[in-house]
Motif scaffolding. Structure first.
Motif, PDB file in Angstrom:
ATOM      1  N   ASN A  44       0.869  -1.201  -0.033  1.00 42.11           N
ATOM      2  CA  ASN A  44      -0.066   0.199  -0.031  1.00 42.11           C
ATOM      3  C   ASN A  44       0.877   1.250   0.011  1.00 42.11           C
ATOM      4  O   ASN A  44       0.550   2.094   0.600  1.00 42.11           O
ATOM      5  CB  ASN A  44      -0.862  -0.162   1.171  1.00 42.11           C
ATOM      6  CG  ASN A  44      -2.055  -1.096   1.261  1.00 42.11           C
ATOM      7  OD1 ASN A  44      -2.309  -1.564   0.136  1.00 42.11           O
ATOM      8  ND2 ASN A  44      -2.231  -1.872   2.447  1.00 42.11           N
ATOM      9  N   THR A  45       2.088   1.163  -0.819  1.00 43.82           N
ATOM     10  CA  THR A  45       2.809   2.299  -1.004  1.00 43.82           C
ATOM     11  C   THR A  45       2.570   2.893  -2.370  1.00 43.82           C
ATOM     12  O   THR A  45       2.151   2.014  -3.289  1.00 43.82           O
ATOM     13  CB  THR A  45       4.301   2.348  -0.454  1.00 43.82           C
ATOM     14  OG1 THR A  45       4.867   1.252  -1.769  1.00 43.82           O
ATOM     15  CG2 THR A  45       4.508   1.456   0.757  1.00 43.82           C
ATOM     16  N   THR A  46       3.308   3.949  -2.619  1.00 41.45           N
ATOM     17  CA  THR A  46       3.381   4.326  -4.252  1.00 41.45           C
ATOM     18  C   THR A  46       4.618   3.853  -4.700  1.00 41.45           C
ATOM     19  O   THR A  46       4.826   4.092  -5.938  1.00 41.45           O
ATOM     20  CB  THR A  46       3.137   5.760  -4.329  1.00 41.45           C
ATOM     21  OG1 THR A  46       4.315   6.480  -3.701  1.00 41.45           O
ATOM     22  CG2 THR A  46       1.885   6.468  -3.724  1.00 41.45           C
ATOM     23  N   ARG A  49       4.357   2.173  -8.549  1.00 46.66           N
ATOM     24  CA  ARG A  49       3.857   3.086  -9.384  1.00 46.66           C
ATOM     25  C   ARG A  49       4.935   4.038  -9.800  1.00 46.66           C
ATOM     26  O   ARG A  49       5.217   4.135 -10.814  1.00 46.66           O
ATOM     27  CB  ARG A  49       2.622   3.825  -9.083  1.00 46.66           C
ATOM     28  CG  ARG A  49       1.871   4.741 -10.213  1.00 46.66           C
ATOM     29  CD  ARG A  49       0.601   5.378  -9.305  1.00 46.66           C
ATOM     30  NE  ARG A  49      -0.402   4.422  -8.754  1.00 46.66           N
ATOM     31  CZ  ARG A  49      -0.678   4.270  -7.359  1.00 46.66           C
ATOM     32  NH1 ARG A  49      -0.103   5.086  -6.567  1.00 46.66           N
ATOM     33  NH2 ARG A  49      -1.519   3.410  -6.971  1.00 46.66           N
ATOM     34  N   ASP A  50       5.633   4.513  -8.584  1.00 41.53           N
ATOM     35  CA  ASP A  50       6.622   5.429  -8.897  1.00 41.53           C
ATOM     36  C   ASP A  50       7.614   4.906  -9.835  1.00 41.53           C
ATOM     37  O   ASP A  50       8.491   5.523 -10.397  1.00 41.53           O
ATOM     38  CB  ASP A  50       7.162   5.987  -7.383  1.00 41.53           C
ATOM     39  CG  ASP A  50       6.106   6.698  -6.692  1.00 41.53           C
ATOM     40  OD1 ASP A  50       5.317   7.179  -7.523  1.00 41.53           O
ATOM     41  OD2 ASP A  50       6.338   6.957  -5.559  1.00 41.53           O
ATOM     42  N   THR A  53       6.903   4.318 -13.280  1.00 41.73           N
ATOM     43  CA  THR A  53       6.652   5.637 -14.088  1.00 41.73           C
ATOM     44  C   THR A  53       8.049   6.712 -13.942  1.00 41.73           C
ATOM     45  O   THR A  53       7.951   7.656 -14.402  1.00 41.73           O
ATOM     46  CB  THR A  53       5.776   6.375 -13.467  1.00 41.73           C
ATOM     47  OG1 THR A  53       5.576   6.746 -12.155  1.00 41.73           O
ATOM     48  CG2 THR A  53       4.147   5.695 -13.927  1.00 41.73           C
ATOM     49  N   LYS A  55       9.395   8.010 -11.188  1.00 38.21           N
ATOM     50  CA  LYS A  55       9.123   9.081 -10.300  1.00 38.21           C
ATOM     51  C   LYS A  55       9.647   8.545  -8.820  1.00 38.21           C
ATOM     52  O   LYS A  55       9.240   9.178  -8.018  1.00 38.21           O
ATOM     53  CB  LYS A  55       7.645   9.320 -10.166  1.00 38.21           C
ATOM     54  CG  LYS A  55       7.246   9.794 -11.596  1.00 38.21           C
ATOM     55  CD  LYS A  55       5.946  10.385 -11.540  1.00 38.21           C
ATOM     56  CE  LYS A  55       5.497  10.915 -12.931  1.00 38.21           C
ATOM     57  NZ  LYS A  55       4.278  11.035 -12.943  1.00 38.21           N
ATOM     58  N   TYR A  79      -2.531  -5.094  -7.204  1.00 39.39           N
ATOM     59  CA  TYR A  79      -2.380  -4.618  -5.743  1.00 39.39           C
ATOM     60  C   TYR A  79      -3.174  -5.624  -4.769  1.00 39.39           C
ATOM     61  O   TYR A  79      -3.976  -6.335  -5.197  1.00 39.39           O
ATOM     62  CB  TYR A  79      -2.728  -3.303  -5.554  1.00 39.39           C
ATOM     63  CG  TYR A  79      -1.812  -2.148  -6.410  1.00 39.39           C
ATOM     64  CD1 TYR A  79      -0.566  -1.927  -5.894  1.00 39.39           C
ATOM     65  CD2 TYR A  79      -2.182  -1.895  -7.644  1.00 39.39           C
ATOM     66  CE1 TYR A  79       0.387  -1.150  -6.544  1.00 39.39           C
ATOM     67  CE2 TYR A  79      -1.420  -0.884  -8.183  1.00 39.39           C
ATOM     68  CZ  TYR A  79      -0.287  -0.600  -7.673  1.00 39.39           C
ATOM     69  OH  TYR A  79       0.641   0.189  -8.650  1.00 39.39           O
ATOM     70  N   GLU A  85      -3.473  -1.900 -12.265  1.00 36.37           N
ATOM     71  CA  GLU A  85      -3.120  -0.674 -13.142  1.00 36.37           C
ATOM     72  C   GLU A  85      -2.598  -1.212 -14.280  1.00 36.37           C
ATOM     73  O   GLU A  85      -1.704  -2.192 -13.983  1.00 36.37           O
ATOM     74  CB  GLU A  85      -2.327   0.087 -12.059  1.00 36.37           C
ATOM     75  CG  GLU A  85      -2.980   0.871 -11.153  1.00 36.37           C
ATOM     76  CD  GLU A  85      -2.203   1.956 -10.247  1.00 36.37           C
ATOM     77  OE1 GLU A  85      -2.753   2.579  -9.448  1.00 36.37           O
ATOM     78  OE2 GLU A  85      -0.631   1.781 -10.362  1.00 36.37           O
ATOM     79  N   GLU A 118       1.348  -7.561  -6.355  1.00 29.35           N
ATOM     80  CA  GLU A 118       1.968  -6.666  -4.699  1.00 29.35           C
ATOM     81  C   GLU A 118       2.097  -8.048  -4.041  1.00 29.35           C
ATOM     82  O   GLU A 118       1.105  -8.301  -3.634  1.00 29.35           O
ATOM     83  CB  GLU A 118       1.003  -5.689  -4.781  1.00 29.35           C
ATOM     84  CG  GLU A 118       1.870  -4.866  -3.462  1.00 29.35           C
ATOM     85  CD  GLU A 118       0.742  -3.502  -2.815  1.00 29.35           C
ATOM     86  OE1 GLU A 118       1.636  -2.846  -2.471  1.00 29.35           O
ATOM     87  OE2 GLU A 118      -0.372  -3.800  -2.645  1.00 29.35           O
TER      88      GLU A 118
END
Length: 187
Positions: A44-46, A49-50, A53, A55, A79, A85, A118
């Protein structure tokens, strides 16, 4: 390049720059299941995705300093909640498999679709993830008939000794039984 079968309708679409065109001669014929958690063992972190992408903040976690410059992606991530996603259209070559080979054919990224769960090798995956994986897999199989029962593998199968995911916590029997009871038996 995008057609209606390139994008999973139930996925949140997130753009990644970390993909390119498949070779013209490559037919999509392999589905690879992975796992990832960022930071390792945290959910449950970003982080995922980071990373996909470009980031990822190297100062956010000591582990991120080691991987912040990686250029990697997968077609989809599922997730813990079951949310999907999609980072790369299915017709594109996501950068998920690395040095890999399946049945003597190298460069699995050329002909594979990669799904990240995840998770970790040792922690059970959630009910929501198995449900989402089943639905996503059914969709992929309906669009890409060259992916047959024997051509759905783990990252560990295409990069043995280098990768261990999705790990012993992934219930292959459950996944295959659920998926293959709804599949055409000739596949």
């Amino acid at each position: 390049m995008n057609t209606s079968d390139d994008l999973y309708p139930q996925a949140v679409q997130i753009h990644s720059d970390f993909w390119d065109a498949r070779p013209a001669s490559a037919a999509i014929s392999l589905l690879v299941i992975h796992n990832i958690s960022l930071p390792p063992g945290q959910f449950n972190t970003t982080g995922i995705r980071d990373l996909f992408t470009g980031k990822l903040d190297p100062s956010a976690d000591p582990f991120y300093e080691q991987i912040a410059d990686l250029r990697v992606s997968a077609h989809c991530v599922i997730y813990r909640t079951g949310q999907v996603e999609q980072f790369v259209p299915f017709s594109g070559r996501a950068w998920h498999a690395g040095v890999s080979s399946f049945q003597g054919q190298a460069r699995c990224n050329d002909y594979a679709i990669g799904i990240e769960l995840e998770g970790t090798d040792s922690q059970p995956y959630t009910e929501a993830q198995y449900h989402a994986l089943h639905a996503l897999s059914e969709y992929i199989l309906s669009q890409y008939p060259l992916i047959t029962c024997g051509r759905i593998v783990g990252h560990n199968d295409i990069a043995p000794g280098r990768k261990t995911d999705p790990g012993p916590a992934f219930d292959w029997c459950r996944y295959r039984q659920t998926l293959f009871t709804t599949m055409d038996p000739t596949r």
